[in-house]
Design a protein around this motif. Structure first.
Motif, PDB file in Angstrom:
ATOM      1  N   LYS A 234       0.742  -1.239  -0.064  1.00 58.40           N
ATOM      2  CA  LYS A 234      -0.111  -0.075   0.021  1.00 58.40           C
ATOM      3  C   LYS A 234       0.849   0.701  -0.003  1.00 58.40           C
ATOM      4  CE  LYS A 234      -4.014   2.016   2.581  1.00 58.40           C
ATOM      5  NZ  LYS A 234      -4.679   1.874   3.650  1.00 58.40           N
ATOM      6  N   TYR A 235       2.145   1.356   0.749  1.00 58.94           N
ATOM      7  CA  TYR A 235       2.748   2.563   0.862  1.00 58.94           C
ATOM      8  C   TYR A 235       3.951   2.257   0.186  1.00 58.94           C
ATOM      9  CZ  TYR A 235      -0.442   3.632   4.424  1.00 58.94           C
ATOM     10  OH  TYR A 235      -1.645   3.908   5.227  1.00 58.94           O
ATOM     11  N   ILE A 236       4.286   3.090  -0.834  1.00 62.24           N
ATOM     12  CA  ILE A 236       5.378   3.222  -1.796  1.00 62.24           C
ATOM     13  C   ILE A 236       6.280   4.386  -1.686  1.00 62.24           C
ATOM     14  CG2 ILE A 236       6.488   2.635  -4.158  1.00 62.24           C
ATOM     15  CD1 ILE A 236       3.638   0.839  -4.545  1.00 62.24           C
ATOM     16  N   LEU A 237       7.521   4.388  -1.435  1.00 63.40           N
ATOM     17  CA  LEU A 237       8.394   5.721  -1.371  1.00 63.40           C
ATOM     18  C   LEU A 237       8.116   6.183  -2.869  1.00 63.40           C
ATOM     19  CD1 LEU A 237       9.633   6.621   1.033  1.00 63.40           C
ATOM     20  CD2 LEU A 237      11.775   5.936   0.137  1.00 63.40           C
ATOM     21  N   SER A 238       7.703   7.409  -2.785  1.00 64.65           N
ATOM     22  CA  SER A 238       7.533   7.920  -4.269  1.00 64.65           C
ATOM     23  C   SER A 238       8.653   8.999  -4.576  1.00 64.65           C
ATOM     24  CB  SER A 238       6.318   8.829  -4.231  1.00 64.65           C
ATOM     25  OG  SER A 238       6.202   9.735  -3.225  1.00 64.65           O
ATOM     26  N   LEU A 239       9.288   9.486  -3.468  1.00 66.99           N
ATOM     27  CA  LEU A 239      10.472  10.429  -3.611  1.00 66.99           C
ATOM     28  C   LEU A 239      11.759   9.631  -2.983  1.00 66.99           C
ATOM     29  CD1 LEU A 239       8.921  13.736  -2.091  1.00 66.99           C
ATOM     30  CD2 LEU A 239       9.170  13.024  -4.505  1.00 66.99           C
ATOM     31  N   ALA A 240      13.081  10.400  -3.115  1.00 67.29           N
ATOM     32  CA  ALA A 240      14.360   9.930  -2.601  1.00 67.29           C
ATOM     33  C   ALA A 240      14.107   9.818  -1.043  1.00 67.29           C
ATOM     34  CB  ALA A 240      15.508  10.836  -3.050  1.00 67.29           C
TER      35      ALA A 240
END
Length: 979
Positions: free
Chosen positions: A755-761
């Protein structure tokens, strides 16, 4: 409509059941004074709701109940029932007969009935209002009350005219409208006060609500970033952990290999050192031998020189004496040597004893020292464990106090001032350590259920959790939760089993007010010692109840089994149990340390004793050794003297016996033999030294190699320890992150990863998280309940504002109604008053055969509040004020007013009690004749004792008191009266 019947029982003097049936014409009731005939009027007034004891001629409410006589006991109740004929539907009720009944009991109970059904006095009053039959109507005139019509105040007199005008119902409606208006005004005032108070709170709450919404918006964003970072960090930590595990395996193998090599080096070093020791011993022996040979060679050289010297002074006679003297001297010296040797032998025995004592004391000392070191080591180990336990205890206490094991939503509710929560189930019970695992296993998640007062509060808290996205919680409202129990049959069977420990709710303690909650959760859970007995008890109860063991295995309802190794749990009960276990361990270690310290003290005392013994023995030994050393030196000197004397004797004897040359030759040969031996030994010493140097170099090389190997092992072990420590920290970080996911966000790793994916660095996200946390920190204390509270108060404010408008409209409506009532009452009152005025003038003249009378309003400008004044002038008199009239004139004037009212407003019946008592016979005839005009129009019930009046009645009843205190009805013959 007319009064058809009166039934009485227990009312005043009517001790027996009595009834009066009346016709719709003129009825009379006669009887002597004191017979109780006026009680008929009181009975009618009472049943119609009269509450004034003065009007009822009673001292108190209960005195209307028959109070007894000489021959009769008091009754416990009074009852009066009146029946109206309603075939003309004069009363607005669809019955031909209307029964009104009242009953009073000495207990104080007062009951009204309408047509046999219980009702309120208000129902009867509303039915009779403006019917001319109510208790306040002018048609019921009690004894002595006729004069009150004239003597009463003008304002009080207007009541008669209001009844006649039929405005009482409007007046009551107006009064009701005024009461409603007062209530409306009060409500408007209260609403205005509340609205003002709400307005005071509304703006701050709106601001707080906006802040809370902004806070939640930022918190949601922070949650997304925080969970994404957690997943990212978890993956990195897991990868690093796996790589470190591989490094640990590689380092462990290398260290094992180096340790094996190091062991071989140690063996080689020991072997070379042993060889070096052997060489050193050999070298030492050679040096000793060389030293002895050198010494011997020096002695031989001295003997040669001495021999040559003596040859110069050869004298036989002197030599003989010298020989004897030397022999005697040698003998004395040898005796002295024997004595010294015996003394030395004795001292050596003493030294041996001291050495034995020293060895024994040293052995004991070492044993004690080893025990002391062992206990010191134990204390050090315990102290390390104590430090660790104190850290764990402090951490656990902090977790318990902060509710770290609870989900975020539950912690938020417990710390929220908006809600009154008793606590979690786990916090409300005390569990003995031996039952903690069983209770924790049985409750499971229910340990964190919240106990609240009622389901209304629980609903509000559910809404709060949902609105603020704080997860879920389960609530146990005290007003609805009911306990669960084991049926008596099953309980009887269980108590016969030796393995049955008890019901789980009996194993814990709690406040009585939580009984239903605890019994709901634990009241039907059986406790036993092991899984085998749990299966047995489950079979005994036909698998109807859960059975839990002391170590946390469970046989569920239906027979399924849950068990195995206990997983790490984080409920409050388990944490309290773990805390108790840690404290017990700490206590054991502290007690052990106390025991160890006590033993150490004892060991130190014993060490001191043995140190003193060893010191004393060594001191004795040293003294003995000094003594033996002195004796050995003395022996050495005497021995040298003996040797010198022996040599001197030998030389003299040789010279005397001419054997000097042989002796010299022997000494030379001995000298050179010794020198040769010394040379040979020096060669051996050189060879041993060469071998020793090689061996020593080999040892140095091996030690250097071993040292380097040990250094490598230390470095590798340090690296291994660092990696293991790093792995421990990584595992703690991983556990912390997983617990945070579970406890703070109620989500599993797998769910969060999808559900939670890192979208930024990651660095940018961390920076953003820090900024968001600082932003949240800047918010300070945020009232999350303000959102719901603002919506609630805003809704209430809008509702009250609308209510205020409705109340204002209602006020206007009521004012209009009151105005309409006033107009109606004015019209009716004025019209009726004018009609009665005309009739009064007419009736007065007819009854008095002349004269003049009038009535007028005291305040015509205020018709609704005006009083009524009355003037009367009998024929032949010039009086106007009624106060100047005689008693008979006053009575006749009042009767004139009554008849005038009857002419204007006919009533169903009239009940007169001796209204004509003050009239003479002529006026009684006038009264009777005028009364006859109403025959077949209005029913009259007249209580009288005048025979002239009796002549005008159609039906006559008599009342007597043959028995003291008890009224009886008797029949009367009208013919006898007329005679």
């Amino acid at each position: 409509m007319y009064l058809k019947e009166i039934e009485t029982f227990g009312f005043k003097s009517f001790a027996d059941k009595m009834n009066f049936e009346f016709t719709n014409n003129i009825n009379g009731i006669v009887g002597p004074n004191g017979s109780g005939k006026s009680n008929v009027v009181d009975a009618v007034r009472w049943v119609l709701g009269e509450a004034s004891n003065k009007q009822l001629r009673a001292s108190d409410t209960a005195s209307v109940i028959f109070s007894g006589s000489k021959s009769r006991k008091p009754l416990n109740s009074a009852m009066v029932n009146i029946i109206f004929d309603n075939t003309d539907r004069h009363l607005p009720i669809d019955y031909n007969e209307v029964s009104i009944k009242r009953a009073l009991y000495r207990t104080g109970e007062n009951i009204y009935y309408l047509n046999g059904e219980k009702c309120r006095l208000k129902d009867i009053t509303e039915l009779l209002t403006d019917s001319g039959a109510a208790k306040e109507s002018f048609n019921i005139i009690g004894q002595g009350k006729i004069d009150e019509i004239l003597s009463t105040k003008p304002y009080d007199r207007r009541v008669i005219f209001e009844e006649a005008a039929g405005v009482l119902k409007y007046k009551k409606r107006k009064e009701e409208a005024i009461r409603k208006l007062d209530r409306t005004n009060n409500n408007i005032n209260r609403v205005n006060d509340i609205i003002k108070e709400l307005e005071t709170n509304l703006e701050p709450l709106e601001n707080q609500s906006n802040v809370a919404k902004k806070y939640l918006e930022i918190k949601d964003k922070l949650t997304d970033y925080d969970i994404s970072l957690m997943i990212y960090d978890l993956d990195n930590y897991s990868n690093e952990l796996n790589l470190n595990k591989e490094k640990i395996t590689s380092l462990t193998d290398e260290i094992t290999k180096l340790n094996a090599n190091s062991s071989s080096y140690d063996i080689s070093i020991l072997s070379e050192k042993e060889k070096l020791n052997n060489l050193d011993e050999k070298l030492n022996d050679y040096h000793k031998e060389v030293l002895e040979l050198t010494k011997k060679m020096e002695e031989t050289s001295s003997d040669l020189k001495l021999l040559k010297e003596r040859q110069k002074y050869l004298n036989k006679d002197e030599d003989v004496n010298k020989i004897n003297s030397l022999k005697e001297n040698i003998l004395n010296k040898n005796n002295e040597l024997n004595k010294i040797e015996n003394e030395i032998s004795l001292i050596k025995e003493k030294i041996s004893l001291r050495e034995t004592e020293i060895i024994e004391s040293t052995t004991k000392y070492n044993e004690i020292k080893n025990n002391l070191n062992y206990h010191n080591t134990k204390i050090e180990n315990n102290n390390r464990e104590i430090t660790n336990l104190n850290y764990q205890i402090d951490s656990l206490i902090d977790r318990i106090n902060n509710g770290a094991s609870m989900p975020t939503g539950i912690r938020n509710l417990l710390n929220n001032p908006l809600f009154s929560v008793h606590g979690t189930v786990g916090s409300l019970i005390k569990v003995p350590d031996e039952y903690a695992i069983a209770v924790s296993t049985s409750l499971g998640a229910a340990s964190n259920y919240l106990v609240v007062d009622d389901k209304s509060l629980a609903s509000k808290m559910v809404k709060y959790l949902k609105d603020n996205k704080l997860g879920r919680a389960t609530f146990y409202p005290l007003d609805v939760i009911k306990g669960r129990y084991i049926d008596n049959e099953s309980l009887t069977k269980l108590r016969k089993e030796n393995s049955f420990i008890g019901i789980l709710d009996e194993m814990v303690t709690y406040d009585e007010k939580y009984t239903e909650v605890i019994k709901n959760l634990l009241g039907n859970v059986i406790l036993t010692d092991n899984i085998n007995n749990a299966n047995k008890l489950s079979e005994v109860t036909n698998h109807k109840y859960k059975v839990v063991t002391l170590d946390g295995n469970v046989v569920n309802v239906g027979g399924s089994i849950t068990g195995g190794e206990q997983l790490k749990t984080s409920d409050m009960i388990k944490e309290k149990y773990d805390l108790s276990e840690l404290k017990n361990k700490l206590k054991v270690l502290l007690n052990q340390n106390e025991d160890y310290m006590s033993q150490i003290d004892e060991y130190n005392k014993r060490l001191t004793i043995y140190e003193d013994k060893i010191y004393s023995s060594r001191l004795d030994k040293q003294t003995l050794e000094e003594d033996i050393k002195n004796k050995e030196e003395n022996k050495y000197h005497i021995t040298n003297e003996v040797n010198m004397l022996s040599k001197e004797l030998k030389d003299i004897e040789s010279i005397t016996n001419n054997t000097t040359e042989d002796e010299e030759s022997r000494l030379n040969k001995e000298y050179y033999d010794i020198k040769t031996q010394i040379d040979n030994l020096n060669k051996e010493i050189d060879l041993v030294n060469i071998d020793r140097t090689k061996t020593n170099n080999s040892i140095i090389e091996l030690e250097n190699t071993s040292r380097n190997s040990t250094l490598n092992i230390s470095k590798l072990e340090k690296s291994l320890k660092d990696i293991e420590l790093k792995n421990t920290r990584l595992e703690v970080k991983i556990d912390t992150l997983l617990n945070s996911l579970n406890e703070d966000y109620q989500i599993t790793y797998n769910e969060a990863k999808t559900k939670y994916i890192l979208s930024l660095a990651p660095n940018e996200v961390r920076k953003e998280v820090n900024e968001l946390k600082n932003t949240i920190k800047d918010f300070g204390m945020v009232n999350l309940g303000a959102i719901e509270e603002y919506d609630r108060i805003k809704t209430r404010y809008d509702f009250l504002t609308k209510q205020k408008d409705d109340l204002n409209k209602a006020e206007e409506t009521l004012l209009d109604i009151i105005k309409d009532m006033d107009n109606i009452m004015k019209d009716k009152f004025v019209n009726t008053f004018n009609e009665i005025r005309q009739e009064f003038k007419k009736v007065f003249k007819e009854l008095f055969h002349g004269g003049d009378a009038d009535i007028y309003m005291t305040n015509p400008e205020d018709v609704l509040e005006t009083g009524i004044e009355l003037e009367a002038t009998p024929p032949g008199k010039s009086l106007k004020s009624v106060s100047a009239l005689s008693g008979g004139e006053r009575t006749f004037t009042a009767i004139s007013l009554l008849f005038a009212i009857l002419n204007v407003r006919p009533v169903p019946f009239c009940l007169f009690d001796e209204v004509e008592a003050a009239l003479d016979e002529a006026n009684v005839d006038a009264f009777g004749e005028y009364l006859s005009r109403y025959r077949n129009k209005t029913q009259f019930i007249i209580i009288t004792h005048k025979k002239r009046t009796m002549e005008y009645v159609d039906t006559l009843y008599g009342i007597t008191m043959q028995e003291s205190g008890v009224s009886k009805r008797v029949s009367v013959k009208l013919g006898d009266i007329k005679k």
